[in-house]
Design an enzyme around this catalytic site. Structure first.
Site, PDB file in Angstrom:
ATOM      1  N   GLY A 244       0.834  -1.199   0.000  1.00  0.00           N
ATOM      2  CA  GLY A 244       0.000   0.000   0.000  1.00  0.00           C
ATOM      3  C   GLY A 244       0.863   1.240   0.000  1.00  0.00           C
ATOM      4  CB  SER A 245       0.089   4.725   0.864  1.00  0.00           C
ATOM      5  OG  SER A 245      -0.366   4.557   2.182  1.00  0.00           O
ATOM      6  CB  THR A 246       5.457   5.436   1.159  1.00  0.00           C
ATOM      7  OG1 THR A 246       5.862   4.728  -0.022  1.00  0.00           O
ATOM      8  CG2 THR A 246       6.680   5.717   2.002  1.00  0.00           C
ATOM      9  CD  GLU A 247      -0.182   9.211   4.882  1.00  0.00           C
ATOM     10  OE1 GLU A 247      -0.522   9.244   3.689  1.00  0.00           O
ATOM     11  OE2 GLU A 247      -0.852   9.708   5.809  1.00  0.00           O
ATOM     12  N   GLY A 249       2.773   2.378   5.296  1.00  0.00           N
ATOM     13  CA  GLY A 249       3.927   1.498   5.539  1.00  0.00           C
ATOM     14  C   GLY A 249       4.759   2.025   6.705  1.00  0.00           C
ATOM     15  CD  GLU A 266       4.762  -3.669  -3.847  1.00  0.00           C
ATOM     16  OE1 GLU A 266       4.994  -2.454  -4.016  1.00  0.00           O
ATOM     17  OE2 GLU A 266       3.841  -4.288  -4.385  1.00  0.00           O
ATOM     18  CB  CYS A 300       3.118  -0.062  -6.528  1.00  0.00           C
ATOM     19  SG  CYS A 300       3.190  -1.784  -7.008  1.00  0.00           S
ATOM     20  CD  GLU A 397       2.570   5.388  -5.420  1.00  0.00           C
ATOM     21  OE1 GLU A 397       2.336   5.486  -4.204  1.00  0.00           O
ATOM     22  OE2 GLU A 397       2.868   4.313  -5.958  1.00  0.00           O
TER      23      GLU A 397
HETATM   24  P1  NAI Z   1      -3.489   2.802   1.901  1.00  0.00           P
HETATM   25  O1  NAI Z   1      -2.072   2.544   2.058  1.00  0.00           O
HETATM   26  O2  NAI Z   1      -4.187   3.657   2.915  1.00  0.00           O
HETATM   27  O3  NAI Z   1      -4.306   1.437   1.862  1.00  0.00           O
HETATM   28  C1  NAI Z   1      -3.761   0.177   1.643  1.00  0.00           C
HETATM   29  C2  NAI Z   1      -4.344  -0.818   2.645  1.00  0.00           C
HETATM   30  O4  NAI Z   1      -3.918  -0.482   3.951  1.00  0.00           O
HETATM   31  C3  NAI Z   1      -5.854  -0.852   2.710  1.00  0.00           C
HETATM   32  O5  NAI Z   1      -6.264  -2.183   2.905  1.00  0.00           O
HETATM   33  C4  NAI Z   1      -6.162  -0.029   3.948  1.00  0.00           C
HETATM   34  O6  NAI Z   1      -7.399  -0.348   4.551  1.00  0.00           O
HETATM   35  C5  NAI Z   1      -5.019  -0.407   4.851  1.00  0.00           C
HETATM   36  N1  NAI Z   1      -4.695   0.550   5.907  1.00  0.00           N
HETATM   37  C6  NAI Z   1      -4.908   1.885   5.937  1.00  0.00           C
HETATM   38  N2  NAI Z   1      -4.422   2.408   7.083  1.00  0.00           N
HETATM   39  C7  NAI Z   1      -3.880   1.388   7.786  1.00  0.00           C
HETATM   40  C8  NAI Z   1      -3.193   1.288   9.033  1.00  0.00           C
HETATM   41  N3  NAI Z   1      -2.963   2.356   9.780  1.00  0.00           N
HETATM   42  N4  NAI Z   1      -2.764   0.088   9.439  1.00  0.00           N
HETATM   43  C9  NAI Z   1      -2.954  -1.006   8.669  1.00  0.00           C
HETATM   44  N5  NAI Z   1      -3.599  -0.975   7.492  1.00  0.00           N
HETATM   45  C10 NAI Z   1      -4.051   0.205   7.041  1.00  0.00           C
HETATM   46  O7  NAI Z   1      -3.724   3.397   0.477  1.00  0.00           O
HETATM   47  P2  NAI Z   1      -4.974   4.260  -0.037  1.00  0.00           P
HETATM   48  O8  NAI Z   1      -5.398   5.268   0.967  1.00  0.00           O
HETATM   49  O9  NAI Z   1      -6.005   3.319  -0.466  1.00  0.00           O
HETATM   50  O10 NAI Z   1      -4.333   5.025  -1.268  1.00  0.00           O
HETATM   51  C11 NAI Z   1      -3.620   6.234  -1.066  1.00  0.00           C
HETATM   52  C12 NAI Z   1      -2.392   6.294  -1.915  1.00  0.00           C
HETATM   53  O11 NAI Z   1      -1.523   5.235  -1.559  1.00  0.00           O
HETATM   54  C13 NAI Z   1      -2.609   6.085  -3.396  1.00  0.00           C
HETATM   55  O12 NAI Z   1      -2.958   7.253  -4.059  1.00  0.00           O
HETATM   56  C14 NAI Z   1      -1.267   5.604  -3.833  1.00  0.00           C
HETATM   57  O13 NAI Z   1      -0.406   6.681  -4.026  1.00  0.00           O
HETATM   58  C15 NAI Z   1      -0.795   4.788  -2.664  1.00  0.00           C
HETATM   59  N6  NAI Z   1      -1.054   3.357  -2.853  1.00  0.00           N
HETATM   60  C16 NAI Z   1      -0.019   2.592  -3.253  1.00  0.00           C
HETATM   61  C17 NAI Z   1      -0.222   1.260  -3.492  1.00  0.00           C
HETATM   62  C18 NAI Z   1       0.895   0.393  -3.930  1.00  0.00           C
HETATM   63  O14 NAI Z   1       0.645  -0.690  -4.429  1.00  0.00           O
HETATM   64  N7  NAI Z   1       2.119   0.785  -3.748  1.00  0.00           N
HETATM   65  C19 NAI Z   1      -1.533   0.645  -3.375  1.00  0.00           C
HETATM   66  C20 NAI Z   1      -2.550   1.524  -2.888  1.00  0.00           C
HETATM   67  C21 NAI Z   1      -2.295   2.830  -2.673  1.00  0.00           C
END
Ligand code: NAI
Length: 802
Positions: A244-247, A249, A266, A300, A397
């Site tokens: 998911g997002s670096t933030e 992560g 990742e 990503c 990104e």
């Molecule tokens: P996100 O990183 O918030 O979400 C990814 C997953 O993490 C989701 O299942 C979410 O419910 C979960 N999550 C959220 N906060 C969490 C926490 N504190 N602890 C554990 N799990 C948590 O990504 P989001 O908000 O959907 O997208 C925002 C930006 O992130 C996108 O615009 C993109 O730039 C980036 N992103 C990158 C991805 C990648 O494959 N590298 C995939 C998705 C988003």
């Protein structure tokens, strides 16, 4: 329009996929889904549900359970209860379950593809031809690993219960990337799908039932970030895998720091797409279509930064615009559609905002004159040119169909621009000159380099990032290791920081080892050492020293009290020692052999120094084993090779074991010489540069070490040694943005601090998890385990054939 005209214009009529079977499946579940825990569907404990939508229409698809901490707890308990039987299965039995899952994915492939497209908005052409076949491939591939596990990894065991959190861009594929290796290696799983795209994970739960996967082995808990957070923080989870997002992560790194959970991340990327003037430009433009407009750019590893050689910029931009004008954007269930819908309103708004900011920062925006559907979340393919390398659209990104274009003049400038990012997930190089392409590929700091191709994935080829794109690999042999531990390590005792291992053994056996510590009066006292930075002895910035005493309290000498400034100087020196990373493996081996030879010659002298803090017996053993250990890593230096994969395309993927960069090392106290060398040597052998903090108890070893390195042709800066208090020096090392990894050996509190303080640039942290490592046992304290952590795999994909 006549057929002849159609042939020229290539205009297609609509070709919609039939969603009937998917709608029937949703209706059969009354469009309301519970949580899949312990092999059965359960209502969420708080009774909360949320809606999931079709982003191409905005229509609601189903009600999804919002799992909370109690639900996560129930799922983790189920996974824990299922763990002993699952891991005790024969590899063949587990292989059959994975094989059954692969077959079921194939059997239900159209249902899965259609549901994926409905929930995510991606073109059916992609979900049908890319996502779902790759899901099946992943389960097949890992069924194979399950079968071979005991033969290939005899000394390993599963982590235990694994918590997995996945994003919405490749919902089922990310599930497969996570669940297949976890199950193959004997772990049980709690997986949380993304809130925007939970549906195919729920179909997968049904497939698990159909395949007879034992209850509790796979648990699917839907919900939003709060659910993910509860899973990450659950005390009975042994490993977290996140995409998911670096933030987020970063937040997960922080949240798991004080635990001993394994972690793989990742994260995001801002991948360069480099086109040289000798490239096949039409091929490169098609590559870009797959690089940035695949999955609406919500990838990503999207090639979101176009780097064009200046001489071809104009013609290339015009070709790109022409091609963009032919991209078809619209309802993703139409088989002739190239670009579908953005996953959600919030993502669409984010893309719009970032593009506006890019334009405000000077970028020129171009979009084709294509009509967008009246409803749903769509964004036109977008080309931003004249982008400054520091602009937000070049650095952050966007996760949308937006390409930011820049120019370069020389290959060197291309590499500089390409690496000018905090990320390092993927990259593309287009050139008809294989020498240039591979030379550039070797210099790119990214986990994947696609030469004259883009966005190719295969289960056999590890995928993952450098730098803030995360750490750990998914796929390949290296991906399996993320889900296993060495048996001895899993069961290693807690580190008793106050004891030396030999003293502890002696205490247990009653042998009077302490008596062997020479009387301080007979020692040459007043040894004063200096810091060792950039190949030179240096006085500490603080101007202070620390007294070093033997176990009976006698003064042995003084060591400099290093501080932040010294660490910074050492990191700078390590960075400048690039020649070490570029030296051939044969060269590095020779230097290390020379170190062994020199230590042999000074064996008696170093042993006499070392005897003061650890006793003569341990000192003699440390010296003997140190010489052997140096030999081992000299031997390994030119043998820890990568691999060549044969993915099911006309490509080879060259998996290179690359050094991580500059690594900060906190060394063990209990074996001052052997412990130091056991950690520093594998790093050096693989071409890393090191800033080491030696044994806090006996930092005087530094004096012997720098004499050794100085006389062995090790380039200045390859190893730097800063003595002082770990509690002070670790912080500067861990927070330093130019340190790429931390190896920290210490007690629970120290390793937790190393992890927590490393969140800034998400550096890789490898620790002993507060457990004791027996530095005197070569089977444990040297070899592949260390080398695997001293390297990161880069896969370079090279096509062949005309
Ligand atoms: P996100 O990183 O918030 O979400 C990814 C997953 O993490 C989701 O299942 C979410 O419910 C979960 N999550 C959220 N906060 C969490 C926490 N504190 N602890 C554990 N799990 C948590 O990504 P989001 O908000 O959907 O997208 C925002 C930006 O992130 C996108 O615009 C993109 O730039 C980036 N992103 C990158 C991805 C990648 O494959 N590298 C995939 C998705 C988003």
């Amino acid at each position: 329009m006549s057929i002849g005209e159609k042939f020229v214009s290539m205009e297609y009529g609509p070709a919609p996929e039939d969603p009937k079977e998917a709608s029937t499946w949703l209706d059969r579940h009354k469009r309301r889904f519970g949580l899949f825990i312990d092999g059965a569907w359960q209502s969420p404990s708080a009774g909360e549900y949320f809606d999931t939508f079709d982003p191409s229409t905005g229509e609601k698809l189903a009600n999804i359970a919002q799992g909370n901490a109690a639900d996560i707890d129930a799922a983790v308990r189920a996974a824990r209860a299922a763990s002993p039987r699952w891991r005790a299965l024969t590899p063949h039995a587990r292989a059959r379950y994975l094989y059954a899952l692969a077959r079921l994915v194939q059997k239900h492939s159209r249902l899965l593809a259609v549901l994926e497209t409905m929930d995510n908005g991606k073109p059916i052409r992609e979900s049908r031809d890319i996502d779902i076949p790759l899901v099946a491939r992943h389960f097949y591939y890992h069924a194979g690993w399950a079968q071979l596990l005991e033969q290939e990894f005899p000394d390993h065991e599963p982590c235990g219960v694994v918590g997995q959190v996945i994003p919405w861009n490749f919902p089922l594929l990310m599930l497969a990337w996570k669940i297949a290796p976890a199950l193959a290696t004997g772990n049980t799983v709690v997986l949380k799908p993304a809130e925007f795209t939970p549906i195919t994970a729920l179909v997968f739960a049904e497939l698990c039932q159909e395949a007879g996967v034992p209850a509790g082995v796979v648990n699917i808990v839907t919900g939003d970030g709060r659910t993910g957070e509860a899973l990450v923080k659950h005390p009975d989870v042994d490993k977290i895998a996140f995409t998911g997002s670096t933030e987020v992560g970063r937040a997960i790194r922080g949240a798991t720091a004080a635990s001993h959970k394994r972690l793989s991340l990742e994260l995001g990327g801002k991948s360069p797409f480099i086109i040289f003037e000798d490239a096949d430009l039409d091929g490169a433009v098609e590559g870009l279509v797959d690089g940035i407009w695949f999955n609406q750019g919500q990838v990503c590893c999207a090639g979101s930064r176009l780097l064009m050689q200046e001489s071809i910029a104009e013609v290339l931009i015009s070709k790109i615009r022409d091609r963009m004008s032919t991209l078809r954007i619209g309802p993703p269930l139409d088989k002739a559609i190239d670009i579908g819908a953005i996953v959600a309103r919030v993502q669409l708004d984010r893309i719009q905002r970032m593009v506006e900011q890019g334009i405000a920062e000077g970028a020129t925006c171009w979009q084709p004159q294509t009509a967008l559907p009246m409803r749903g979340f769509y964004y036109l393919p977008t080309l931003l040119s004249n982008v400054h390398p520091t602009s937000i659209v070049a650095q952050q990104e966007i996760f949308g169909p937006v390409l930011a274009a820049m120019t370069f003049r020389t290959p060197r400038e291309a590499v500089e621009l390409a690496n000018n990012t905090v990320y390092g997930l993927a990259s593309c190089v287009w050139s008809e000159n294989i020498n240039v392409a591979l030379h550039v590929a070797a210099q790119l700091k990214a986990g994947v380099v696609w030469v004259n191709c883009t966005n190719l994935f295969d289960a056999a080829c590890g995928f993952g990032g450098y730098r803030e794109s995360g750490y750990g690999r998914e796929g390949g042999r290296e991906g399996l290791l993320e889900y296993m531990e060495a048996k001895w390590f899993k069961h290693a005792p807690k580190l008793a920081t106050s004891e030396s291992p030999l003293l502890a053994t002696a205490a247990r056996s009653g042998a009077p080892l302490v008596d062997e510590i020479p009387d301080a009066g007979t020692l040459a006292i007043d040894r004063t050492v200096k810091l060792y930075i950039g190949g030179k002895q240096a006085r500490p910035d603080s101007g202070y020293s620390m007294e070093v005493r033997s176990p009976d309290g006698a003064l042995l000498g003084e060591a400099p009290l290093g501080n932040r400034k010294d660490i910074r100087n050492a990191v700078e020196a390590a960075h400048k020692a690039e020649s070490w990373a570029k030296a051939t493996a044969h060269n590095r081996a020779q230097v290390l052999y020379y170190c062994a030879e020199n230590l042999s010659q000074r064996k008696e002298e170093v042993a006499s120094h070392l005897a003061a803090p650890v006793g003569e017996k341990q000192a003699a053993m440390e010296l003997d084993l140190a010489i052997q250990r140096i030999f081992s890593y000299a031997a390994w230096a030119d043998k820890f090779d990568g691999a060549v994969h044969n993915p099911p395309f006309r490509n080879i993927a060259i998996a290179m074991n690359e050094p991580i960069g500059t690594v900060g090392v906190i060394c063990p106290s209990e074996a001052p010489l052997l412990g130091f060398l056991s950690l520093v040597l594998p790093l050096l052998a693989m071409g890393n540069t090191v800033v080491a903090v030696p044994s806090e108890k006996y930092p005087l070893i530094t004096g012997d070490l720098y004499q050794l390195f100085d006389t062995s042709d090790l380039p200045g800066g390859a190893v730097n040694i800063v003595t002082g208090y770990v509690s002070q020096l670790l912080k500067t090392l861990a927070e330093h943005d130019d340190v790429d990894a931390i190896w920290c050996y210490g007690d629970d509190a120290t390793v937790a601090a190393a992890k927590a303080m490393s969140v800034g640039n998400l550096k890789q942290v490898w620790t002993n998890e507060g457990r004791a490592i027996d530095w005197f046992d070569a089977k444990i304290a040297e070899g592949r385990w260390f080398l695997e952590h001293a390297t990161q795999v880069k896969n370079i994909w090279v096509p062949y054939g005309e």
